[in-house]
Design an enzyme around this catalytic site. Structure first.
Site, PDB file in Angstrom:
ATOM      1  N   ILE A 324       0.502  -1.017  -0.081  1.00  0.00           N
ATOM      2  CA  ILE A 324       0.215  -0.281   0.556  1.00  0.00           C
ATOM      3  C   ILE A 324       1.066   1.675   0.237  1.00  0.00           C
ATOM      4  O   ILE A 324       1.428   1.444   0.976  1.00  0.00           O
ATOM      5  CB  ILE A 324      -0.892   0.532   1.162  1.00  0.00           C
ATOM      6  N   PRO A 325       0.672   2.075  -1.222  1.00  0.00           N
ATOM      7  CA  PRO A 325       2.231   2.486  -1.561  1.00  0.00           C
ATOM      8  C   PRO A 325       1.644   3.869  -0.658  1.00  0.00           C
ATOM      9  O   PRO A 325       1.921   5.451  -0.811  1.00  0.00           O
ATOM     10  CB  PRO A 325       2.377   2.447  -3.152  1.00  0.00           C
ATOM     11  N   CYS A 326       2.312   4.523   0.123  1.00  0.00           N
ATOM     12  CA  CYS A 326       2.636   5.673   1.270  1.00  0.00           C
ATOM     13  C   CYS A 326       3.434   6.249   1.617  1.00  0.00           C
ATOM     14  O   CYS A 326       2.614   7.558   1.338  1.00  0.00           O
ATOM     15  CB  CYS A 326       1.769   4.857   2.986  1.00  0.00           C
ATOM     16  N   HIS A 327       4.038   5.360   0.375  1.00  0.00           N
ATOM     17  CA  HIS A 327       5.375   6.554   0.144  1.00  0.00           C
ATOM     18  C   HIS A 327       4.608   7.625  -0.497  1.00  0.00           C
ATOM     19  O   HIS A 327       5.703   8.522  -1.261  1.00  0.00           O
ATOM     20  CB  HIS A 327       6.835   5.551  -0.556  1.00  0.00           C
ATOM     21  N   ARG A 328       3.713   6.810  -1.883  1.00  0.00           N
ATOM     22  CA  ARG A 328       3.655   8.096  -2.649  1.00  0.00           C
ATOM     23  C   ARG A 328       2.995   9.406  -2.153  1.00  0.00           C
ATOM     24  O   ARG A 328       2.458   9.904  -2.979  1.00  0.00           O
ATOM     25  CB  ARG A 328       2.921   7.261  -3.771  1.00  0.00           C
TER      26      ARG A 328
END
Ligand SMILES: [Zn+2]
Length: 362
Positions: A324-328
């Site tokens: 779940i790409p919370c780095h984006r």
């Protein structure tokens, strides 16, 4: 660049490492990596490329350190691929461990096999985050747990079959690993399997049931313990070291992701949370590879424009790094803001996605 990690201490002298580099000495494989300042590329000690001058190199303990210093992996010796792969001198021992998992190894026995115990300790610490003996203990415990949860053995039988001399020894080992004693009810529910996946950004911890991945986090993340406790509460069961098809699938998908060959994940995961968290995580999972949005944008898109801080918190509570790409998610002014796995990882992931999504030059 936001890389902030510094080179860690190295036990070998620069002269020794430079000599090993010139000799392409495979004995030193995995012991250091070399960054070439003139090209910005880093290599394994055995790289077939022409050797740089001594003045132009920097030595690093791990591939991660070289990456953090801003070097790119060499296309000839693929320094990231050896991350986690056992060096030649250790292979025999690992094979014996696999074939005789219950055998206990003393330092004297290791020396009889011409293996220096301190070297084994260092390798296991680096690659599994634990000593060789802790690794062996964990393996035995995993075997025992597996036999109990599949109904192939009772607690006593499993303990004895896996090298525990007594049931009390097994109980003690179990308690040390899980933080609580083994009870009948704890075995009633299927345990959540837990394992480590080695990545170019360091080891990650993965947890999975037979149906879903339920956690993926960087092993050094401070919140890991809290997250594991939450998962344990949600699923009402214990963790057991082990692996299954889902974990293998995730490992493969991550490998492809890190190689720049994968932009989305198909492994099934389950992320139970509050209604608000679910909304945030759903939106996060729809941010395309190689793109970013701001906290403000995310808050307004889920219909809570004033809830930027809560959005930030839900991001931090995400238990699925990369998946779940919370780095984006970044600040409106374009700066990175926080990341549970460390800002340098966030920067690395965003750079990686940006570079891999550029069309290949004709
Ligand atoms: Zn190279």
């Amino acid at each position: 660049m936001l890389f902030m990690k510094t080179t860690t201490l190295n036990l070998l002298s620069p002269d020794t490492m430079y000599r090993a580099l010139c000799d392409r000495d495979s004995e030193y494989e995995g012991q250091f990596f070399v960054g070439v300042k003139t090209t910005g590329i880093f290599c394994r000690p055995t790289c077939p490329a022409r050797k740089p001058k001594a003045d132009n190199v920097d030595f690093y303990r791990t591939a991660l350190d070289a990456l953090s210093a801003g070097f790119r992996p060499c296309k000839r010796c693929h320094p990231l691929e050896v991350f986690g792969v056992a060096p030649e001198w250790l292979r025999d021992l690992l094979e014996q461990v696999e074939s005789e998992p219950n055998r206990r190894w003393t330092d004297t026995e290791l020396r009889t096999c011409n293996i220096e115990p301190s070297r084994v300790r260092r390798w296991f610490k680096q690659h599994h985050g634990m000593t060789f003996h802790a690794y062996l203990r964990t393996r035995r415990l995993a075997n025992a747990m597996g036999q109990i949860s599949t109904g192939n053995s009772d607690t006593i039988g499993a303990a004895l079959a896996n090298g525990y001399e007594s049931i009390s020894g097994f109980r003690e080992a179990f308690k040390n690993w899980f933080g609580q004693p083994p009870t009948k009810s704890r075995f009633a529910a299927q345990p959540i399997l837990m394992n480590r996946i080695l990545t170019p950004l360091g080891p990650m911890v993965v947890a999975a049931t037979d149906a879903n991945i339920c956690l993926l986090e960087f092993a050094d993340r401070r919140m890991l313990e809290t997250q594991l406790t939450r998962v344990q509460k949600i699923y009402q069961t214990v963790f057991a070291p082990g692996t299954n098809d889902l974990i293998s699938q995730l490992e493969l998908e991550l490998k492809e992701y890190f190689a720049g060959d994968r932009t989305g994940f198909s492994v099934s995961y389950s992320a139970p949370g509050s209604e608000f968290q679910t909304r945030v995580w759903d939106r996060l999972s729809k941010i395309p590879y190689g793109e970013t949005i701001s906290y403000a944008q995310l808050a307004s898109e889920i219909g809570r424009p004033a809830a930027q801080r809560a959005v930030g918190r839900a991001n931090g509570d995400n238990r699925f790094a990369i998946l779940i790409p919370c780095h984006r998610v970044i600040r409106s002014d374009g700066t990175l803001s926080g990341y549970g796995g460390g800002l340098w990882r966030k920067q690395w992931l965003l750079n990686h996605e940006l570079e891999s999504s550029k069309p290949a030059a004709a």
